[in-house]
Design a protein around this motif. Sequence first.
Motif, PDB file in Angstrom:
ATOM      1  N   ARG A 215       0.841  -1.205   0.000  1.00 16.37           N
ATOM      2  CA  ARG A 215       0.000   0.000   0.000  1.00 16.37           C
ATOM      3  C   ARG A 215       0.875   1.254   0.000  1.00 16.37           C
ATOM      4  NH1 ARG A 215      -4.483   0.594   4.693  1.00 16.37           N
ATOM      5  NH2 ARG A 215      -2.639   1.019   5.966  1.00 16.37           N
TER       6      ARG A 215
ATOM      7  N   ASP B 180      -7.443  11.073  -3.231  1.00 18.90           N
ATOM      8  CA  ASP B 180      -7.748   9.639  -3.315  1.00 18.90           C
ATOM      9  C   ASP B 180      -7.593   9.016  -1.916  1.00 18.90           C
ATOM     10  OD1 ASP B 180      -7.812   6.923  -3.696  1.00 18.90           O
ATOM     11  OD2 ASP B 180      -6.382   6.905  -5.375  1.00 18.90           O
TER      12      ASP B 180
ATOM     13  N   THR C  97      -7.645   6.066  -1.016  1.00 20.46           N
ATOM     14  CA  THR C  97      -6.931   4.776  -0.978  1.00 20.46           C
ATOM     15  C   THR C  97      -5.417   4.989  -0.880  1.00 20.46           C
ATOM     16  OG1 THR C  97      -6.731   4.498  -3.376  1.00 20.46           O
ATOM     17  CG2 THR C  97      -8.765   3.690  -2.351  1.00 20.46           C
TER      18      THR C  97
ATOM     19  N   THR D 211     -16.566   2.765  -1.140  1.00 20.81           N
ATOM     20  CA  THR D 211     -15.884   3.913  -1.754  1.00 20.81           C
ATOM     21  C   THR D 211     -15.659   4.975  -0.684  1.00 20.81           C
ATOM     22  OG1 THR D 211     -18.022   4.801  -2.351  1.00 20.81           O
ATOM     23  CG2 THR D 211     -16.859   3.617  -4.078  1.00 20.81           C
TER      24      THR D 211
ATOM     25  N   LEU E 277     -10.228   4.610   2.955  1.00 22.58           N
ATOM     26  CA  LEU E 277      -8.958   3.899   2.829  1.00 22.58           C
ATOM     27  C   LEU E 277      -9.266   2.404   2.848  1.00 22.58           C
ATOM     28  CD1 LEU E 277      -5.767   4.069   2.981  1.00 22.58           C
ATOM     29  CD2 LEU E 277      -6.039   3.642   5.431  1.00 22.58           C
ATOM     30  N   LEU E 278      -8.574   1.664   1.977  1.00 24.43           N
ATOM     31  CA  LEU E 278      -8.771   0.209   1.988  1.00 24.43           C
ATOM     32  C   LEU E 278      -7.895  -0.349   3.111  1.00 24.43           C
ATOM     33  CD1 LEU E 278      -8.743  -0.364  -1.881  1.00 24.43           C
ATOM     34  CD2 LEU E 278     -10.680   0.157  -0.380  1.00 24.43           C
TER      35      LEU E 278
END
Length: 315
Positions: free
Chosen positions: A69, A165, A167, A221, A224-225
């Motif tokens: 990540r 973003d 993610t 959505t 953060l993943l």
Amino acid sequence: MSKLPTLSQRHIDPRNYPPGVAYMDGQYLPMQEAKLSVLDYGFLHSDATYDVVHVWKGAFFRLDDHMNRFFRGIEELNMSIPYDQAQVVEILHNCVALSELQNAYVEFICTRGTSPTFSRDPRDAENRFIAFAIPFGSVANKEQMEHGLHLAVTDVLRIPPSSVDPTIKNYHWLDMVKGLYAAYDQGADTAVLVDGKGNVSEGPGFNVFAIRDGVVSTPDTSVLLGITRQTIFDICVRLGIQCRTKDVSVTDLKTADEVFVTSTAGGVMPVTKIDGQPVGSGVLGALSDTILAKYWEMHDDDTLRDVVLYPEAVE
Ligand code: PLP
């Protein structure tokens, strides 16, 4: 004109810092000695990406996932560091080993860095890598873990994905801090932010999960993943629990049977109150409890652990 003052050596009061070890500009340093230039764009513009992994009982948990990540974030932000993944892994191991912490919060950061001309062009800056290990910390304290967190669903909008973003792990936290103060104003412990379309997104340092009729849901959505989020998916597969990523409306969250939040800083943390009202029966949920226990049990899984070699083992 009065005489120029003399340049001083800065006195650092070690009591203002947790114990630990940092790595920056090629050196390992006691935590209180790890200092950043005020001209670093990581500080001036929040122009940085980072990751946090924890060490539990002397081993990193899911270090590869955190590495992937972090390196994706660096690439997406057009940054570069003079280390590959294996070298960053070694630096993190060294920080933890030198700190001698068995349970640690380990953060690693790439800032845009500094430019000798203070250029406004981000391409002119030399990016900076920093890492540190300090004692393990949690979003929820002991009492909140025992009785559950009180969450406030604020009307603060999480910065939209079209702007930043989510993610890519980032320091755009003024929305989170605004949410925290809104939560404190209503007597809650922490906040969840919304996406402006009637759904919840995430909170300061955590993802949010709702359980209804035995089915686990979390937003897909605007978040953060989280690596802990991924661990919940893995646990659900292992335990045969239905789990899905979908929009979770504010109503879905408030009327859920059980709610919990997840973070590397604390793991699985139960929520028993939302906006002053009990979640479900208002006590720790049975399914959340099972997932929480499994989360810590997974820390013994050798495929997910990277054991730290402490000084006595190295000698
Ligand atoms: N969302 C945000 C904004 C976070 O900062 C974090 C962690 O710090 C999380 C979610 C949870 O991510 P992870 O499980 O990888 O710690």
